[in-house]
Design an enzyme around this catalytic site. Structure first.
Site, mmCIF file in Angstrom:
data_model
loop_
_atom_site.group_PDB
_atom_site.id
_atom_site.type_symbol
_atom_site.label_atom_id
_atom_site.label_comp_id
_atom_site.label_asym_id
_atom_site.label_seq_id
_atom_site.Cartn_x
_atom_site.Cartn_y
_atom_site.Cartn_z
ATOM 1 N N GLU A 116 0.826 -1.191 0.000
ATOM 2 C CA GLU A 116 0.000 0.000 0.000
ATOM 3 C C GLU A 116 0.869 1.252 0.000
ATOM 4 O O GLU A 116 1.941 1.279 0.605
ATOM 5 C CB GLU A 116 -0.903 -0.002 1.241
ATOM 6 C CG GLU A 116 -2.103 0.908 1.129
ATOM 7 C CD GLU A 116 -3.178 0.558 2.159
ATOM 8 O OE1 GLU A 116 -3.670 -0.597 2.134
ATOM 9 O OE2 GLU A 116 -3.504 1.421 2.986
ATOM 10 N N ASP A 118 -0.049 5.329 0.690
ATOM 11 C CA ASP A 118 -1.193 6.081 1.183
ATOM 12 C C ASP A 118 -0.991 7.588 1.220
ATOM 13 O O ASP A 118 0.080 8.075 1.627
ATOM 14 C CB ASP A 118 -1.505 5.678 2.640
ATOM 15 C CG ASP A 118 -1.878 4.226 2.784
ATOM 16 O OD1 ASP A 118 -2.446 3.668 1.848
ATOM 17 O OD2 ASP A 118 -1.597 3.652 3.856
ATOM 18 N N GLU A 120 -3.419 9.987 3.387
ATOM 19 C CA GLU A 120 -4.556 9.917 4.292
ATOM 20 C C GLU A 120 -4.698 11.227 5.051
ATOM 21 O O GLU A 120 -3.721 11.722 5.623
ATOM 22 C CB GLU A 120 -4.380 8.777 5.299
ATOM 23 C CG GLU A 120 -4.246 7.397 4.674
ATOM 24 C CD GLU A 120 -3.898 6.332 5.693
ATOM 25 O OE1 GLU A 120 -4.649 5.354 5.795
ATOM 26 O OE2 GLU A 120 -2.867 6.482 6.391
#
Length: 294
Positions: A116, A118, A120
């Site tokens: 992953e 990210d 965020e």
């Protein structure tokens, strides 16, 4: 020097620093997003979950979270590398516990063992700024041993007032996180074991992460403030899909340089010096045997 003069000098210096910061980062000199044409939502994405909490108005997507559900979307194709971006506008007010995000993942292909990358936005309480968290991890979910590589930032603007462009440039040898084309973090490929290289989809979502999102879970999502809304537009998606030929190359992050230019490095250093609030490599609580790239 009289005490009043000292105080005046201190206030003047503080004001100078604040005004300097208010002007924003130095120009990066190169703007990758301007080289990539925007696409409509339907050209690149589909709803993944919470369709009743998702609304498309021309090319602006609104997703929201309430006590019934959140919502998420997913790219139509899986990518081996590329430029992945969108303009995002966040909700003001009480948003503690709520995550609004744009990220690459292969969780659906490798459940419990996925990669992953990210971006965020960690919700907050009134009067406190949003936290922008970037993260990279490999083969690390579902076994209780997720090894995050978080770097967190405040922003030099209010992300609830206007749309701003956020992007991930993922290449075979480096990952660059960008905000309005300003690099804020570079994650180089130092060893294969700490670099995500399996194909990933691009996702966006809004969801309840009350257990950890705001000050380590101190403040939870409060549904008397629902719905919590995230707005996305100006989608940019260009890269090498799993169907692309081996000769496919991702967009460049700079002009005439293999990686960031000196001017881009200066802009990134400005952001990290002034707005970075957490770096996993500098956390004494972390087991640094698990993060050898530091």
């Amino acid at each position: 020097m009289p005490s009043s003069s000292i105080l005046f000098t201190f206030l003047a210096l503080s004001l100078t620093i604040l005004c300097s910061n208010a002007q924003g980062p130095p120009s990066p000199g190169y703007y990758p997003s301007s080289k990539i044409s925007p696409i409509t939502f339907s050209q690149g994405f589909r709803n993944l979950w919470g369709p009743q909490h998702q609304r498309l108005d021309q090319n602006s997507l609104t997703i929201w979270l309430d006590s019934n559900s959140g919502s998420g979307f997913k790219s139509l194709h899986s990518y081996k590398s590329g430029y992945f971006g969108a303009a995002i506008k966040l909700q003001p007010g009480y948003t503690a516990g709520v995550i609004t995000c744009l990220y690459l993942s292969n969780n659906q292909d490798h459940p419990g063992n996925h990669d992953e990358i990210d971006i965020e936005f960690l919700g907050t309480t009134p009067g406190k700024p949003y936290v922008l968290q970037t993260n990279v991890y490999m083969r690390g979910s579902g076994d209780g041993n997720i090894i995050g590589r978080e770097m967190q930032f405040h922003l030099w603007f209010d992300p609830t007032q206007n749309f701003h462009n956020y992007a991930i440039l993922w290449k075979p040898n480096e990952i660059i996180f960008l905000v309005d084309d300003v690099p804020i973090r570079r994650y180089p490929r130092k060893i294969d074991a700490t670099y995500p290289s399996r194909p990933m989809y691009l996702y966006g979502s809004i969801w309840d992460a009350s257990t950890w999102a705001t000050e380590g879970g101190k403040y939870k999502a409060d549904y008397k403030f629902q719905p919590f809304v995230g707005r996305y537009t100006n989608f940019k998606l260009q890269g090498c899909t799993i169907e692309s030929p081996a000769s496919c190359q991702s967009p460049s992050v700079s002009a005439g340089y293999g990686s960031l230019s000196p001017q881009q490095y200066r802009a990134m250093q400005w952001v990290q010096n002034n707005y970075m609030i957490y770096n996993y490599c500098h956390d004494p609580r972390r087991n640094h045997n698990l993060i050898p790239e530091c």
